[in-house]
Structures are given as C-alpha cells and as structure tokens.
Write an enzyme that holds these catalytic residues in place. Structure first.
Site, PDB file in Angstrom:
ATOM      1  N   GLU A 145      36.768 -41.802  80.344  1.00 47.04           N
ATOM      2  CA  GLU A 145      35.853 -42.115  79.113  1.00 47.04           C
ATOM      3  C   GLU A 145      36.062 -40.856  78.052  1.00 47.04           C
ATOM      4  O   GLU A 145      36.152 -41.151  76.629  1.00 47.04           O
ATOM      5  CB  GLU A 145      34.526 -42.502  79.549  1.00 47.04           C
ATOM      6  CG  GLU A 145      34.294 -43.925  79.999  1.00 47.04           C
ATOM      7  CD  GLU A 145      34.807 -45.082  79.026  1.00 47.04           C
ATOM      8  OE1 GLU A 145      34.522 -44.962  77.650  1.00 47.04           O
ATOM      9  OE2 GLU A 145      35.729 -45.757  79.502  1.00 47.04           O
ATOM     10  N   HIS A 147      42.348 -45.867  75.433  1.00 50.41           N
ATOM     11  CA  HIS A 147      42.611 -46.123  76.766  1.00 50.41           C
ATOM     12  C   HIS A 147      43.717 -46.927  77.046  1.00 50.41           C
ATOM     13  O   HIS A 147      44.295 -46.852  78.273  1.00 50.41           O
ATOM     14  CB  HIS A 147      41.347 -47.292  77.147  1.00 50.41           C
ATOM     15  CG  HIS A 147      39.900 -46.829  77.409  1.00 50.41           C
ATOM     16  ND1 HIS A 147      39.941 -45.863  78.270  1.00 50.41           N
ATOM     17  CD2 HIS A 147      38.997 -47.098  76.733  1.00 50.41           C
ATOM     18  CE1 HIS A 147      38.574 -45.578  78.144  1.00 50.41           C
ATOM     19  NE2 HIS A 147      37.912 -46.364  77.348  1.00 50.41           N
ATOM     20  N   HIS A 186      38.851 -45.053  70.329  1.00 50.85           N
ATOM     21  CA  HIS A 186      38.495 -44.741  71.578  1.00 50.85           C
ATOM     22  C   HIS A 186      39.409 -46.144  72.579  1.00 50.85           C
ATOM     23  O   HIS A 186      39.618 -45.763  73.560  1.00 50.85           O
ATOM     24  CB  HIS A 186      37.083 -44.954  71.675  1.00 50.85           C
ATOM     25  CG  HIS A 186      36.550 -44.896  73.161  1.00 50.85           C
ATOM     26  ND1 HIS A 186      35.937 -43.881  73.790  1.00 50.85           N
ATOM     27  CD2 HIS A 186      36.662 -45.874  74.326  1.00 50.85           C
ATOM     28  CE1 HIS A 186      35.676 -43.991  75.078  1.00 50.85           C
ATOM     29  NE2 HIS A 186      35.935 -45.332  75.314  1.00 50.85           N
ATOM     30  N   GLU A 187      39.222 -47.126  72.121  1.00 45.01           N
ATOM     31  CA  GLU A 187      39.480 -48.261  72.797  1.00 45.01           C
ATOM     32  C   GLU A 187      41.208 -48.355  72.925  1.00 45.01           C
ATOM     33  O   GLU A 187      41.803 -48.534  73.918  1.00 45.01           O
ATOM     34  CB  GLU A 187      39.294 -49.823  72.436  1.00 45.01           C
ATOM     35  CG  GLU A 187      37.617 -49.818  72.314  1.00 45.01           C
ATOM     36  CD  GLU A 187      36.958 -49.602  73.804  1.00 45.01           C
ATOM     37  OE1 GLU A 187      37.775 -49.816  75.019  1.00 45.01           O
ATOM     38  OE2 GLU A 187      35.860 -49.254  73.843  1.00 45.01           O
TER      39      GLU A 187
END
Length: 243
Positions: free
Chosen positions: A174, A117, A113-114
C-alpha cells in the site's frame, strides 16, 4: 511453548517464501487469468453505473492507459461504500460513494494509487507470497501435532501467523502504491498540488483508524492513515522545486 512454535512457523514461512522459485508459486499468466475471471464475477455481483463517465473521462486525462502490458479498464460501481481496487489484468473499479465524496484531484490520486498496484505487479507478488506462506504453514502443522498441540489449536496458530505475514506484506504494498501515485502526479503541471491530493483523499476516506490499536496495526491490510498521510506529505516536500 506455543509462542516458540508460532515463531518457528513464522521463520519457516519466511524461509520458504524467500528461497522458493517464485514462478512455481504462480505464473503471471495464471494470475492474470484468475483476475479476468474474478473481475467478471465482481461485475456481475455489482451494479455498474455510467452516471460518472463524463467526470471520469476528465479525471483520467493524462493518466497512463496501459501499464505492465495491461490495458486499464475502468468501471464505476453504484454503491454507498467508499472503495477502489485494481487487478493485475488492468481491471480498475471505483465505487460511486468515493467519487461523490472526493474532488477530481483526489479521485485522480486514488486512481494513481490503483494504477500503481498494477504497474508494480502487487497482486502477482501478493498471490505468490500468500501461496508460499500457506505451503510453509501447512508443513508447520505437522510440527504442531508432534509437540502435542490439538488440531484446533494448531490450525488457529497457523491462521494467526498467515494473517500476520500477509497483512504486513500488504501494508508495504500500500505504501509503494501511494508513492507511485505521488511520483506520477508530481510530473504533471501543478504536480505538488495534485500529489498532495493523495493526502487529503486519505483524510476523507479514513474512518478514524489513524489511532488504531496494536491488533489493527498488526493485522490490518493498510498502514495507519496518519502514517500514510505523513509519508505522502514528506515525499512531496522532498520533491524540491517541482511546482
């Protein structure tokens, strides 16, 4: 009347951010330079621990080491808080309490997930959007004074509008990062199991905000946990024959 003014401010902000030269709102180099400084400051304010280096090495095996031209740089903060974040310069920070509570597949999903980003340039987009909205709402403040709003009321309305726009934009980012993690993990052996770890990680990280009220849904930086979990599960299910 105030409701009409707020709607006018929102409309002007959306128009400005949609039509402006986005590069003029901050170049990639400027945002990365700011991230370098911010990451150094965060590292100085927090305690970096190497207690988890061995486990992190195992968890990170097979994950990208570079995305978007940036080399990913991991550190773990010793803290009771559960969190993780990434900056556009590849700075990825994980909080020890999160590692303590999650299993390896769940931590891996959070890292995906990070990484998302960074790969999707979310911080750059967010910076430019926030700056464009701030410029538009600053101009809107003059409109407020013209129709008889005092400075305090006008300022408050601008802050509310700014928060609403920024939060909703963050919610979209997100979800994109969740999808990036799922798609990344689906490509690996036992991909469905690893991708579904994103859903179980969200369940553990959640602090009961799944049924949050309307204000949280409107102004929270993250979508409702229940919606994020369903999105992950639906995306994995749609992957078909992936094992």
């Amino acid at each position: 009347m105030k409701k009409k003014i707020l709607l006018a401010l929102l409309a002007s902000a959306a128009a400005l951010t949609g039509c402006a030269n986005m590069e003029s709102l901050g170049s990639d180099q400027e945002v990365v330079a700011a991230a370098n400084q911010s990451c150094r400051q965060m590292d100085q304010k927090n305690t970096i621990t190497h207690q988890y280096d061995g486990r992190m090495a195992i968890i990170r095996q097979g994950l990208p080491t570079q995305v978007g031209g940036q080399t990913l740089n991991y550190q773990v903060y010793k803290t009771k808080d559960m969190n993780a974040w990434a900056m556009p310069n590849g700075c990825v920070r994980v909080y020890s309490a999160l590692i303590d509570r999650l299993n390896n597949d769940e931590v891996r999903a959070v890292l995906g997930h990070e990484i998302g980003h960074v790969a999707l340039r979310h911080s750059v987009q967010q910076y430019r959007t926030n700056r464009g909205v701030a410029i538009a709402l600053s101009a809107g403040g003059a409109l407020g004074s013209l129709v008889g709003l005092d400075g305090t009321g006008s300022d408050l309305m601008q802050q509310v509008a700014y928060s609403a726009i920024s939060a909703q934009y963050s919610q979209a980012l997100e979800t994109e990062a969740d999808n990036y993690s799922v798609d990344l993990l689906l490509k690996e052996p036992n991909g469905k199991q690893k991708a579904l770890a994103m859903a179980s990680a969200l369940k553990k990280i959640s602090t009961g905000d799944a049924d949050s009220g309307i204000m949280q849904k409107m102004f929270g930086d993250h979508p409702d946990t229940s919606k994020r979990i369903k999105n992950v599960e639906d995306r994995v299910a749609a992957a078909g024959n992936v094992k």
